[in-house]
Design a protein around this motif. Structure first.
Motif, PDB file in Angstrom:
ATOM      1  N   LEU A  30      12.391  43.378  56.605  1.00 54.71           N
ATOM      2  CA  LEU A  30      11.745  42.102  56.899  1.00 54.71           C
ATOM      3  C   LEU A  30      10.702  41.761  55.845  1.00 54.71           C
ATOM      4  CD1 LEU A  30      11.292  42.407  60.775  1.00 54.71           C
ATOM      5  CD2 LEU A  30      12.901  40.921  59.562  1.00 54.71           C
ATOM      6  N   VAL A  31       9.908  42.757  55.466  1.00 56.86           N
ATOM      7  CA  VAL A  31       8.870  42.529  54.463  1.00 56.86           C
ATOM      8  C   VAL A  31       9.494  42.197  53.112  1.00 56.86           C
ATOM      9  CG1 VAL A  31       6.991  43.630  53.172  1.00 56.86           C
ATOM     10  CG2 VAL A  31       7.164  43.941  55.645  1.00 56.86           C
ATOM     11  N   ASN A  32      10.556  42.894  52.755  1.00 59.38           N
ATOM     12  CA  ASN A  32      11.224  42.631  51.478  1.00 59.38           C
ATOM     13  C   ASN A  32      11.875  41.252  51.438  1.00 59.38           C
ATOM     14  OD1 ASN A  32      10.496  45.117  50.400  1.00 59.38           O
ATOM     15  ND2 ASN A  32      12.389  46.121  51.044  1.00 59.38           N
ATOM     16  N   ARG A  33      12.157  40.704  52.616  1.00 61.88           N
ATOM     17  CA  ARG A  33      12.755  39.367  52.686  1.00 61.88           C
ATOM     18  C   ARG A  33      11.715  38.261  52.862  1.00 61.88           C
ATOM     19  NH1 ARG A  33      18.200  40.492  56.381  1.00 61.88           N
ATOM     20  NH2 ARG A  33      19.211  41.890  54.873  1.00 61.88           N
ATOM     21  N   GLY A  34      10.447  38.627  52.751  1.00 63.87           N
ATOM     22  CA  GLY A  34       9.414  37.611  52.752  1.00 63.87           C
ATOM     23  C   GLY A  34       8.565  37.511  54.001  1.00 63.87           C
ATOM     24  N   VAL A  35       8.875  38.276  55.022  1.00 64.12           N
ATOM     25  CA  VAL A  35       8.035  38.260  56.219  1.00 64.12           C
ATOM     26  C   VAL A  35       6.720  38.968  55.896  1.00 64.12           C
ATOM     27  CG1 VAL A  35       7.828  39.006  58.621  1.00 64.12           C
ATOM     28  CG2 VAL A  35      10.052  38.266  57.725  1.00 64.12           C
ATOM     29  N   PRO A  36       5.567  38.359  56.182  1.00 67.90           N
ATOM     30  CA  PRO A  36       4.291  39.006  55.862  1.00 67.90           C
ATOM     31  C   PRO A  36       4.157  40.352  56.573  1.00 67.90           C
ATOM     32  CG  PRO A  36       3.959  36.693  56.386  1.00 67.90           C
ATOM     33  CD  PRO A  36       5.382  37.008  56.736  1.00 67.90           C
ATOM     34  N   ALA A  37       3.749  41.363  55.826  1.00 71.97           N
ATOM     35  CA  ALA A  37       3.603  42.703  56.403  1.00 71.97           C
ATOM     36  C   ALA A  37       2.604  42.706  57.552  1.00 71.97           C
ATOM     37  CB  ALA A  37       3.171  43.687  55.325  1.00 71.97           C
TER      38      ALA A  37
END
Length: 474
Positions: free
Chosen positions: A338-345
């Protein structure tokens, strides 16, 4: 305050280019070592009846087979992290793995509980190095999506070790003896040591600086942690208001105050207190504390509830616990994707905190005659709350830190993680015992669940507040 910034020529930060050619080998070696440590923590408790029957040990020395490891682990995590920044992370990791291997072999060969307790304490010291130096190595060697995936695997493997530990120990107890539980750890760490050159080639050499190991600060800190963790471990046995426990807490407080005074006078402190001025770093370090209360306590005490209150057998209880632990195999990697796809960590971390609150509160649906279908979703949600932040929070916290201090920062984070687990489990046991004196086990368990949800909510609000405030620069 005086610190490493007083050096005339600060050392260049290590680069992460060395692992580009073979990125998976150092990760695999570190993950094998990381897998063994939590497997040992969760699996050793299962071996206690066999150890007691073989050595004819009493309850107190037998319990310290577990406690000695936990106390040593909590006391030396930050020590190893600080040492790694000076002598080199690969070298410190190797030393810790060697200590763990020797201690595991000594545990397997121990003729009695006294030597076994000492060997387990030594293993705890080695385990502290594996966790602190392992995460510091990952933050040094990997970056970008590789780094996120590496830390996700770190969290997944640690959760897998916790989940598999009891089953594997039980199988070894039935097939051979408790000694093989520790012998297996020694074999696994021997494999890690054989592969150490892989890590040494991947990790950039630590730049030489004028910094030296802070022996006075380390000694005072370890003393404080020994007093504090012993007080927590013995609190439920001696009584939280007993003179012995109160004396231990008072000694721990005095040692911590002395530690702060010593560190202010050190040119190269054991813990650079400027790290704690970064609100985001402190907030991220508090996330595992929420997991300790919202998840680790249930991992420890829910099996006994399932057997004593709901009447399930140990086998059925173990299978049901998979609903709580299985998310650790899936959600850390999902969080990384999710983070690698742009979701904020930080959004993922907030969801994890919310899941702990909701999951703990929803587990109040548990009762003597409740079907698995009713509690399956709350158990999965609670496990997901722990798993989404596992690994992710380590990577995010270490990104905020000067790479030259990554070991120190990883040590501080894992000290909070392990220390809070000891506090959460001990407090749960003590309060639950008090509640069951005036009400049923089922009623007391429900009150404890509401209490855990409230603690996770309070921590979540505090973490959110720290993350949204502007960081104060030193």
């Amino acid at each position: 305050m005086p610190g490493p910034s007083t050096q005339s020529a600060p050392a260049p930060a290590p680069t992460r280019q060395a692992a580009a050619a073979s990125p998976l080998l150092p990760l695999a070696v570190i993950l094998l070592a990381v897998f063994v440590v939590p497997m040992s923590i969760s699996g050793t408790a299962v071996a206690l009846p066999g150890i007691g029957a073989d050595t004819h040990a009493g309850q107190a020395p037998l319990q310290w087979v577990v406690n000695a490891f936990n106390v040593a682990f909590a006391c030396f995590t930050l020590v190893w992290g600080s040492i790694a920044d000076i002598v080199g992370r690969a070298r410190a990791f190797t030393a810790g793995a060697a200590v763990y291997a020797v201690a595991s072999l000594a545990s397997a060969l121990a003729p009695g509980t006294l030597l076994l307790d000492a060997a387990r304490a030594l293993a705890g010291i080695g385990g502290a190095a594996i966790f602190s130096c392992g995460s510091a190595i990952l933050s040094t060697v990997y970056e970008g999506p590789r780094r996120a995936k590496a830390f996700a695997l770190f969290g997944t493997v640690a959760g897998l070790g916790v989940a598999i530990g009891p089953s594997l120990s039980g199988a070894l107890l039935q097939a051979v003896s408790w000694r093989w539980v520790f012998a297996l750890h020694a074999v696994a760490l021997a494999v890690v040591l054989l592969a150490v050159p892989v890590i040494a080639r991947a990790v950039p050499a630590t730049p030489r600086t004028a910094a030296t190991i802070d022996v006075p600060g380390s000694a005072v800190f370890v003393t404080a942690m020994v007093l504090l963790t012993t007080a927590i471990v013995q609190g439920s046995q001696w009584g939280w208001g007993s003179p012995g426990v109160l004396g231990l807490f008072a000694g721990a407080l005095a040692a911590l105050l002395l530690f702060a005074a010593v560190e202010k006078r050190r040119a190269h402190p054991f813990l650079d207190l400027s790290l704690l001025r970064d609100r985001r770093f402190v907030a991220l370090c508090l996330v595992p504390v929420a997991g300790s209360f919202g998840f680790v306590t249930l991992l420890t005490y829910l099996p006994s509830y399932l057997t004593t209150v709901t009447g399930r057998g140990t086998g059925a209880a173990g299978l049901l616990m998979l609903l709580l632990t299985a998310p650790m195999l899936v959600f850390p990697l999902l969080a990384a994707k999710l983070v690698n796809r742009g979701v904020p960590a930080l959004a993922v971390i907030h969801v994890s905190l919310g899941a702990l609150v909701v999951g703990d509160a929803a587990l109040t649906l548990f009762g003597p005659d409740v079907s698995v279908a009713v509690v399956a979703v709350p158990m999965i949600v609670t496990g997901a709350g722990m798993a989404l932040a596992a690994g992710l929070v380590d990577g995010q916290a270490l990104e905020l830190v000067d790479p030259a201090k990554a070991g120190m920062a990883a040590g501080f984070l894992n000290t909070l993680r392990l220390g809070s687990e000891a506090v959460a489990v001990a407090l749960y046991g003590s309060v639950f015992t008090t509640l069951t004196a005036s009400r049923s086990d089922d009623s007391a368990f429900h009150l404890m669940l509401w209490g855990l949800a409230a603690v996770c909510l309070a921590l979540g609000l505090l973490i959110s507040a720290l993350l949204t405030r502007r960081t104060t620069t030193p």
